[in-house]
Motif scaffolding. Sequence first.
Motif, short mmCIF file in Angstrom:
data_model
loop_
_atom_site.label_atom_id
_atom_site.label_comp_id
_atom_site.label_asym_id
_atom_site.label_seq_id
_atom_site.Cartn_x
_atom_site.Cartn_y
_atom_site.Cartn_z
N ALA A 1 10.06 1.87 2.42
CA ALA A 1 8.23 2.04 1.26
C ALA A 1 7.45 3.03 3.12
CB ALA A 1 8.04 1.46 1.35
N LEU A 2 7.55 2.09 3.84
CA LEU A 2 7.14 2.64 5.13
C LEU A 2 7.27 3.78 5.46
CD1 LEU A 2 6.36 -1.10 6.77
CD2 LEU A 2 4.93 0.71 5.01
N THR A 3 8.39 4.86 5.36
CA THR A 3 8.88 5.52 6.28
C THR A 3 8.38 6.11 5.22
OG1 THR A 3 10.89 4.14 7.28
CG2 THR A 3 11.22 7.25 6.96
N THR A 4 9.01 6.36 4.16
CA THR A 4 8.91 7.72 2.52
C THR A 4 7.38 8.32 2.88
OG1 THR A 4 10.40 6.63 1.53
CG2 THR A 4 9.08 8.22 0.61
N GLU B 1 0.51 -1.94 0.13
CA GLU B 1 0.03 -0.22 0.24
C GLU B 1 0.82 0.90 -0.22
OE1 GLU B 1 -2.84 1.91 2.97
OE2 GLU B 1 -3.58 -0.02 2.74
N ALA B 2 1.49 1.29 0.38
CA ALA B 2 3.01 2.24 1.36
C ALA B 2 3.91 2.45 -0.33
CB ALA B 2 3.92 2.36 2.22
N SER B 3 3.79 1.16 -1.03
CA SER B 3 4.54 1.35 -2.08
C SER B 3 3.87 2.35 -2.97
CB SER B 3 4.93 -0.16 -2.63
OG SER B 3 5.89 -0.64 -1.50
N ALA B 4 3.07 2.09 -3.17
CA ALA B 4 1.41 2.23 -4.64
C ALA B 4 1.85 3.83 -4.33
CB ALA B 4 0.26 1.66 -4.19
N ARG B 5 2.19 3.96 -2.96
CA ARG B 5 1.57 5.86 -3.36
C ARG B 5 2.32 6.62 -3.40
NH1 ARG B 5 0.81 7.85 1.53
NH2 ARG B 5 0.32 6.59 3.71
N ILE B 6 4.08 6.06 -3.06
CA ILE B 6 5.14 6.94 -3.37
C ILE B 6 5.96 7.39 -4.63
CG2 ILE B 6 5.49 6.70 -0.34
CD1 ILE B 6 7.79 4.35 -1.12
N ARG B 7 6.90 7.68 -3.99
CA ARG B 7 8.07 7.43 -5.31
C ARG B 7 8.83 6.70 -5.28
NH1 ARG B 7 9.48 12.42 -9.19
NH2 ARG B 7 10.80 10.94 -11.00
N ARG B 8 9.34 5.75 -6.21
CA ARG B 8 10.37 4.69 -5.61
C ARG B 8 11.08 4.50 -6.63
NH1 ARG B 8 8.93 -0.53 -3.26
NH2 ARG B 8 10.17 -0.13 -1.36
#
Length: 124
Positions: A86-89, A4-11
């Motif tokens: 990912a969670l931190t971002t 969920e976090a990965s889907a809404r951050i820039r990676r």
Amino acid sequence: MVDEASARIRRYTVEEALARLDDPDVQFVDIRDVRELEREGMVPGAFHAPRGMIEFWVDPDSPYHKPQFAEPREFIFFCAAGWRSALTTATVQDMGLPRVADIEGGFGAWKAAGGPVAEKAKKT
């Protein structure tokens, strides 16, 4: 939670992150435990911000705020495998830190791709 976090951050891929390593407008932030840094090394020039303190260090109203997080830079977070980062971002993005990203695969992917690694400075 990580998906969920990965889907809404820039990676960034490792290659994209490597291309930003010498950019003065970018700060790499290593959120791993200090023992991981001592054992594995770290990205040269990365700022160490332990995961357990990140919200306090980012929050400008916190007595533990670190001035590095008030600088107008992009912050690229990483951990060992990209899960904690990912969670931190996502968390610091929710807190209002404007330019944040993480590295897909974390430090493990960085090392596997031949990214530069520095020893953690020893305390004297």
